[in-house]
Scaffold this motif. Sequence first.
Motif, PDB file in Angstrom:
ATOM      1  N   SER A  85      44.263  36.943  43.237  1.00  0.00           N
ATOM      2  CA  SER A  85      45.092  39.153  43.331  1.00  0.00           C
ATOM      3  C   SER A  85      44.780  39.561  44.235  1.00  0.00           C
ATOM      4  CB  SER A  85      44.291  39.467  42.229  1.00  0.00           C
ATOM      5  OG  SER A  85      45.212  40.517  41.550  1.00  0.00           O
ATOM      6  N   TYR A 152      44.688  43.579  33.036  1.00  0.00           N
ATOM      7  CA  TYR A 152      44.770  41.622  33.878  1.00  0.00           C
ATOM      8  C   TYR A 152      45.219  41.651  32.726  1.00  0.00           C
ATOM      9  CZ  TYR A 152      42.565  45.252  37.190  1.00  0.00           C
ATOM     10  OH  TYR A 152      42.493  46.662  38.390  1.00  0.00           O
ATOM     11  N   HIS A 227      46.180  37.143  33.182  1.00  0.00           N
ATOM     12  CA  HIS A 227      45.753  37.475  35.376  1.00  0.00           C
ATOM     13  C   HIS A 227      44.463  37.448  35.144  1.00  0.00           C
ATOM     14  CE1 HIS A 227      46.293  38.830  39.227  1.00  0.00           C
ATOM     15  NE2 HIS A 227      46.197  39.592  39.182  1.00  0.00           N
TER      16      HIS A 227
END
Length: 247
Positions: A85, A152, A227
């Motif tokens: 990220s 997330y 993610h």
Amino acid sequence: MSAHSSSASPPFVLLHGGRHGGWCWKHVAAALRQKGLVVHAPTLTGLGERSHLLNPGIGLDVHVQDLVATFEFEDIQDAVLVAHSYGGIVASGAMERIADRVRRIVFLDAHLPRTGESHCDMVGPARAAEHIAMAERGGEGWYIPPSDASWYGVTDPDDAAWVNSRTTAQPLKTYQDPVGNTDRAWTHLGMFIECVPSSLQPHILERARKRHAEDPAFPYRLLHATHDAMVTAPEAVTELLLEAMNP
């Protein structure tokens, strides 16, 4: 030692994303260490177990220096550098100084910026405005409070409780500062892992897809995970990182 060394067992440097810390790699790091590999999972200044250092002066340059210093003080050579990220921006900036110590750079659902781009540029004006609003609402105007683990993609109750107990605030400045030269990140041996579904906007991934299309040394992998894949799918992430050991 060259970044193209043929050593079979390179060390791994696992760099976390925004508002996380080295803690998020716990399961992946343990799996790699069980295979006899050396693993470093540094935490950037002001985050995680270093959250007591949080202050308005922390910018992207501090985080880049954090990563560079980890390589220098731990004498890391021929590493597989993995960035998640926001960590992709940090790693891309640091590569100008550490590329000779990196065998391969892996972007795990991470930002792959061009020179001069900021995190705000990467996420787009709407999300950048949300960050400013979050800082105004709950961060005294200069820091972004933690988001719930669900942002997330962490939905398992135990995992979510673990993540929520460890995510910390992050200075808005780190998201607004432009990154320095990233040419070496764009020309180095690399790999991009896209998590599906991802929290990243499609236009961000287009940069990595374009590089993959133009560069045979830049494989692109799809991972059916959220993610925060290092939390929700550590076994699958570990498997891909072991693939990255061998350029």
